[in-house]
Scaffold this active site. Sequence first.
Site, mmCIF file in Angstrom:
data_model
loop_
_atom_site.group_PDB
_atom_site.id
_atom_site.type_symbol
_atom_site.label_atom_id
_atom_site.label_comp_id
_atom_site.label_asym_id
_atom_site.label_seq_id
_atom_site.Cartn_x
_atom_site.Cartn_y
_atom_site.Cartn_z
ATOM 1 N N ASN A 171 0.837 -1.192 0.000
ATOM 2 C CA ASN A 171 0.000 0.000 0.000
ATOM 3 C C ASN A 171 0.881 1.253 0.000
ATOM 4 O OD1 ASN A 171 -2.671 1.297 0.306
ATOM 5 N ND2 ASN A 171 -1.905 1.877 2.318
ATOM 6 N N ILE B 182 -5.481 5.660 -7.179
ATOM 7 C CA ILE B 182 -5.529 4.368 -6.484
ATOM 8 C C ILE B 182 -5.559 4.752 -5.010
ATOM 9 C CG2 ILE B 182 -4.332 2.210 -5.962
ATOM 10 C CD1 ILE B 182 -3.185 2.283 -8.774
ATOM 11 N N PRO B 183 -6.739 4.670 -4.379
ATOM 12 C CA PRO B 183 -6.995 5.364 -3.110
ATOM 13 C C PRO B 183 -6.392 4.722 -1.858
ATOM 14 C CG PRO B 183 -8.921 4.137 -3.774
ATOM 15 C CD PRO B 183 -7.919 3.976 -4.878
ATOM 16 N N CYS B 184 -5.075 4.754 -1.765
ATOM 17 C CA CYS B 184 -4.405 4.200 -0.592
ATOM 18 C C CYS B 184 -4.730 4.992 0.684
ATOM 19 C CB CYS B 184 -2.892 4.115 -0.826
ATOM 20 S SG CYS B 184 -2.135 5.636 -1.389
ATOM 21 N N HIS B 185 -5.263 6.195 0.530
ATOM 22 C CA HIS B 185 -5.633 7.005 1.696
ATOM 23 C C HIS B 185 -6.846 6.425 2.429
ATOM 24 C CE1 HIS B 185 -7.985 8.663 -1.680
ATOM 25 N NE2 HIS B 185 -8.890 8.995 -0.775
#
Length: 178
Positions: free
Chosen positions: A130, A139-142
């Site tokens: 991640n 790519i919503p790693c948050h």
Amino acid sequence: MSPYNIIRIQTYHSPCGDLLLGSLGDNLCLCNWTTEKHPGRVDKRLRTLLKANYTTGNSDITDETARQLDEYFACKRQRFDIPLLLAGTEFQKRVWHKLAEIPYGKTISYGEFARQLGIPEAVRAVANANGANAISIIIPCHRITGSNGSLVGYGGGLEAKKFLLDLEQSLMKFHGFP
């Protein structure tokens, strides 16, 4: 002819920090914070795996990414439609593809995310993959949190992570979602 590919890069000024956008050919391969937790790690991986060097200048893909990011920050876009080039191991790519499935405005813990990937014992490996994501926000790693919902581990810093989650959750509440 040069033995290297060229990644065209430009800076995008978001409301929560600057991002470096990069394209190789007709694909976005980079949307990374200019001030990051592990400086140079993503750059080194991209240059090595893609056999590429950077050159400053926009491209159709970075321009389109900037336009879609503008819409995202204006709460007019919840999904991105950008062709992506993921540079990483097969395991990292598996994690990144799964990250892209996390719905807008939702969060999930690292532990639950590892369980959804079918590898509950690999929380640290999943967290490392991640953290290696080169295409932040899109790519919503948050959207990954600690086990108790706390904000942990974000390459752009916890203030940026909080900003992004607050932005998404405020829009969801505005439209009547819990």
